[in-house]
Design an enzyme around this catalytic site. Structure first.
Site: not given
Ligand code: NAP
Length: 261
Positions: A156, A170
C-alpha cells in the site's frame, strides 16, 4: 484452527494455476477475474466470505474460465498448506498473489487502536503473507521440482507517510510487506521465482466502509494528482503485467499504482 475446504473441479495437471488470497471481493476479485481472462486457472481464496468467493468463481466459469473457491485463513499455517494442496489438484501452481489484507474496524490514532485490531492486522497482513510466501516458494521453486514462477505481494502507498490518525499500524504492516518482498526476491531468484509488490493508493472497495469511513476514497480525491481513487481492475492490470513474461527481468520491485500520490 479454521479448516480449509473447497469444492470439486476436474483435476488438470498441465494448467497454469494462480492462487489469489483474499479474492472474494475488492482488488483480489478483480485480479482473479483478469487472470482467468489471461488464461490462468484461478484459486479464489477467502476466510469468511464464502458467498463472495462463490460469486467470483461463478463469474469466471460463466466467462469460460476455470476457478476454484478455497476457504483458508492465511494466518493459519495448516490452512495455507491445505490451500496449496487444493490448488495443486487444479493444475501446476506457478503464480501467487498475496492480496488478503485487513485494516481493522477502527480509524484513529495509534494510541486509540485496540490490541485486538493491532494483532489481527499483523497476523493477516504480515504473518499470513510470510506463511503464504514460504509455501509458495516450496511449491513453485524449480529447486523443489516446481515450474518456477512469480509471487506478487499487495502492499500500500500507506507506507509513504505512515497513515497518521488513520491506521498507522496498518501502514507499518505494509512496510513489512515491502521489506519482505526485497529480502525474499533475493532468496527466491535461485529457485526460479520472481517476487514483487504492487502498492495501490486508495481504491474503491469495501475496505474503507469496513473500517468505518465509507466515503474515504472520495475524501482523498483532492490529494491525488490524477484526481480520483483507483478502480480495483486498474490494480489488477498492474499485477497481471508483473506476473507476465513482459516483466521477466523484474524482481524485488515495489510498484506504486496510486495516481501519482
Ligand atoms: P477488501 O475488499 O476488504 O477484501 C479483502 C479480502 O481479503 C477479502 O476477500 C477477505 O475475504 C480477504 N481476507 C481477509 N482476511 C483474510 C484471511 N485471514 N485469510 C484469507 N483471506 C482474508 O479489501 P481490498 O480493498 O480489496 O484490499 C485488498 C488488498 O489491497 C489488501 O491487502 C489491502 O491492504 C490492499 N490495499 C487496499 C487499498 C484500498 O484502498 N482498498 C489500498 C492499498 C492497499 P474474507 O472476508 O472472506 O476473509
Amino acid at each position: 484452527m479454521t479448516a480449509a475446504h473447497h469444492q470439486d473441479v476436474p483435476a488438470g495437471s498441465d494448467r497454469d494455476v494462480l492462487v489469489v488470497t483474499g479474492a472474494s471481493r475488492g482488488i483480489g476479485a478483480a485480479i482473479a477475474l483478469r487472470a482467468a481472462r489471461a488464461g490462468f486457472a484461478v484459486v479464489v481464496n477467502n476466510s469468511a466470505d464464502a458467498a463472495g468467493a462463490a460469486g467470483v468463481v461463478q463469474a469466471i466459469t460463466d466467462d469460460g474460465g476455470t476457478a476454484l473457491a478455497v476457504c483458508a485463513d492465511v494466518s493459519e499455517p495448516a490452512d495455507v498448506v491445505s490451500l496449496f494442496d487444493a490448488a495443486a489438484r487444479l493444475g501446476r501452481v506457478c503464480a501467487v498473489v498475496n492480496n488478503a489484507g485487513v485494516t481493522g474496524d477502527h480509524i484513529g490514532t495509534l494510541l486509540d487502536m485496540r490490541a485486538e485490531n493491532v494483532r489481527r492486522v499483523m497476523a493477516v497482513n504480515v504473518t499470513g503473507t510470510i506463511f503464504v510466501c514460504q509455501e509458495a516458494l516450496r511449491r513453485i521453486g524449480t529447486t523443489f521440482g516446481g515450474p518456477g514462477g512469480s509471487i506478487i505481494n499487495i502492499s500500500s502507498t500507506a507506507t509513504k507517510a505512515g497513515s497518521p490518525g488513520t491506521w498507522a499500524h496498518y501502514a507499518a504492516s505494509k512496510g513489512a510487506v515491502d521489506v519482505l518482498t526485497i529480502g525474499l526476491a533475493t532468496e527466491a531468484a535461485r529457485h526460479g521465482v520472481r517476487v514483487n509488490a504492487v502498492a495501490p493508493g486508495s481504491t474503491n472497495t469495501g475496505l474503507h466502509a469496513a473500517a468505518g469511513m465509507p466515503d474515504r476514497v472520495e475524501r482523498l480525491n483532492p490529494t491525488i494528482p490524477l484526481g480520483r481513487g483507483a478502480e480495483p481492475d486498474e490494480i489488477a492490470a498492474a499485477v497481471l503485467w508483473l506476473l507476465s513474461k513482459e516483466a521477466s527481468y523484474i524482481t524485488g520491485a515495489v510498484l506504486p499504482v496510486a495516481g501519482g500520490r
